[in-house]
Design an enzyme around this catalytic site. Structure first.
Site, PDB file in Angstrom:
ATOM      1  N   GLY A 103       0.800  -1.215   0.000  1.00 29.22           N
ATOM      2  CA  GLY A 103       0.000   0.000   0.000  1.00 29.22           C
ATOM      3  C   GLY A 103       0.829   1.260   0.000  1.00 29.22           C
ATOM      4  O   GLY A 103       0.382   2.301   0.493  1.00 29.22           O
TER       5      GLY A 103
ATOM      6  N   SER B  17       4.725  -5.681  -2.363  1.00 26.73           N
ATOM      7  CA  SER B  17       4.905  -4.264  -2.661  1.00 26.73           C
ATOM      8  C   SER B  17       5.643  -3.578  -1.516  1.00 26.73           C
ATOM      9  O   SER B  17       6.772  -3.956  -1.208  1.00 26.73           O
ATOM     10  CB  SER B  17       3.539  -3.629  -2.947  1.00 26.73           C
ATOM     11  OG  SER B  17       3.666  -2.358  -3.526  1.00 26.73           O
TER      12      SER B  17
END
Length: 538
Positions: free
Chosen positions: A120, A199
């Site tokens: 995120g 991520s």
């Protein structure tokens, strides 16, 4: 009188032994914990592992105290401060984790443990059951732990005072210490812990790998590496405004000022900030971790950057629709125009999607693989190339063009409410394959310990001599040669001339460049092309 006594006795029984047969009690070293047994697995939701001081919300967390009474781990609705649908929300009292176990597990078991760190961009996301259900993983007899950590200004500011840096990363470290201490009480093996990140979570996992020891013994890095320059702050200067005068204050002034700000004000004041991990006592610019024999699985999707430019589906080349000068100036603000022109011309044919894919994901992945191999780690590498009905990012952003982009693989590892419950045969096969590979790696340190109908291909580790990788497509195949050799060749040579402008962690591979050294041999043709471009723009 008899009926009164019977009523009182029955009431006591109901209080001590709840009527709900799904409630499970676990005696742990931190106190009794109550969870719920479901159809597929048992959940322990919202277990607090750390506390944050309301008067110092950007300060360090402390371990949560042991439970004096049974803790009802039934809800994971707490959310770390962030924007959701444009609204500032969340609480700093969000340092919680979820523990998921197979229904049959007992405290005496020693099942492999998989700890997941969500992505995120360090500013959003969560690990709620509704977001990342481990249903597909749990059936392989593993325990899954999913953690929350502070985000944005609360977790990733870079003030001059190092005590306030990287609180989100330090939260993750604190959660791993909780797992080391407590997970055995849930039937987990605290000596067999695999850290998984996606991520920003993958960048975090890699940084923890390079800078800590003993809390996990394997790692899976999905679309993010410590070498990613976009999310590493290279100096002690403050991140652009929290305001900048705030993050430069001395400890007491900083604490007093921030304690008077509510969460919404802090979020709104920093809504345009790109938050990054910064160097401190936990994250060293030059890592020194011992990776001898350490097991690492890592990979990317084939077109990572497509999600950044979802409208670039018909024309991805350099056109009036994409101002490369602005894009490159933002990427390399201190590099001269000639350097930017070299990059722009290399990507005239490749396009903006490939540029973002290569700069943020692919080249850092190449550099990381070299570093791991130089330090004698065992590396399994993959490319996710399957375009099915559960490609997470494509479905979420309604991207219809052929190809796989960032986060697309998550729909095959986790059960998600956004997808139809009717799973196609092809998608189910990919779920079976990926979860088998991931859990085999967690169990044995080898994703394909033996051939099977689901996994007919033997996935061998990559080496410096032959960079093999697994192509995760409808048909599994092991391919030889690095997947991004041409890309690595270009960026190696670019940084050979512009290494002083590189921002990020130092892997000892950009300053003393050697044409014959490293896992990727640079072809003379690429070198000549680069030199011709360089001379032309000089």
């Amino acid at each position: 009188m008899f009926f009164l006594k019977l009523f009182v006795f029955s009431s006591v029984l109901v209080c001590v032994f709840p009527l709900d047969p799904s409630v499970v009690s676990v005696k742990t070293s931190i106190g009794e914990v109550l969870g719920r047994r479901g159809d597929h697995f048992t959940t322990f939701l919202g277990l607090p592992y750390g506390d944050v001081d309301d008067n110092d919300p950007l300060g360090p967390a402390t371990p949560h105290p042991d439970f004096e009474t049974p803790f009802e781990a039934f809800s994971d609705l707490a959310l770390c401060p962030q924007f959701v649908d444009g609204e500032a929300t969340g609480t700093v009292h969000c340092l919680q984790l979820n523990v998921y176990t197979p229904n049959h597990v007992t405290a005496g078991d020693k099942l492999p443990v998989m700890v997941y760190i969500h992505g995120g961009a360090f500013v959003e996301g969560n690990s709620r059951l509704s977001t990342f259900s481990p249903k597909f993983l749990i059936r392989h007899d593993v325990i899954v732990v999913a953690i929350h950590y502070r985000l944005g200004a609360f977790g990733f500011i870079c003030p001059r005072r190092k005590e306030y840096r990287n609180q989100g990363l330090k939260d993750q470290f604190l959660a791993l210490k909780w797992v080391k201490r407590v997970i055995k009480d849930f039937g987990g093996d605290n000596g067999n812990v695999t850290l998984i990140g996606h991520s920003a979570g993958s960048i975090s996992a890699d940084l923890l790998l390079l800078n800590t020891e003993g809390l996990f013994n394997k790692v899976i890095l999905q679309s993010g590496n410590a070498a990613t320059p976009t999310f590493i702050e290279d100096n002690s200067q403050p991140t652009e405004n929290i305001q900048s005068n705030v993050v430069n204050m001395m400890d007491r002034e900083f604490k007093d000022l921030v304690s008077n700000m509510n969460i919404s004000y802090i979020l709104e004041s920093t809504s345009n900030v790109t938050f990054r991990v910064c160097f401190d006592e936990l994250v060293k610019k030059t890592p020194d971790s011992d990776l001898e024999g350490f097991k690492i699985m890592l990979g990317t999707t084939w077109e990572e950057g497509l999600f950044l430019y979802p409208n670039a589906v018909e024309d991805r080349n350099f056109t009036e629709n994409f101002n490369y000068s602005i894009i490159l100036k933002n990427t390399f603000p201190n590099i001269d125009d000639r350097g930017n022109e070299i990059v722009k011309n290399f990507y005239l044919q490749n396009g903006v999607v490939d540029f973002s894919s290569d700069y943020i994901f692919n080249y850092p992945s190449e550099r990381s693989v070299r570093y791991y191999l130089r330090n004698n780690a065992v590396v399994y590498r993959y490319i996710f190339n399957y375009d099915g009905g559960r490609n997470y990012m494509k479905v979420m952003k309604n991207i219809t063009i052929r190809g796989t982009t960032h986060a697309d693989e998550l729909g095959y590892l986790f059960d998600m409410s956004m997808f139809d419950t009717n799973i196609s045969d092809a998608d189910q096969l990919m779920i079976d394959r990926m979860t088998s590979l991931w859990t085999n790696f967690a169990k044995y340190g080898d994703p394909t310990p033996s051939p099977s109908p689901v996994l007919p291909v033997r996935w061998s580790p990559t080496t410096a001599d032959q960079g093999s990788y697994l192509d995760l497509d409808a048909a599994l195949s092991l391919r030889s040669g690095g997947p991004f050799e041409r890309v690595a060749s270009f960026w190696d040579l670019f940084y050979h001339h512009y290494a002083k402008f590189y921002k990020g962690i130092d892997l000892h591979d950009l300053h003393d460049f050697d044409m014959e050294n490293g896992s990727v041999m640079i072809s003379i043709s690429y070198y000549c092309i680069f030199l011709l471009m360089f001379k032309f723009f000089m």
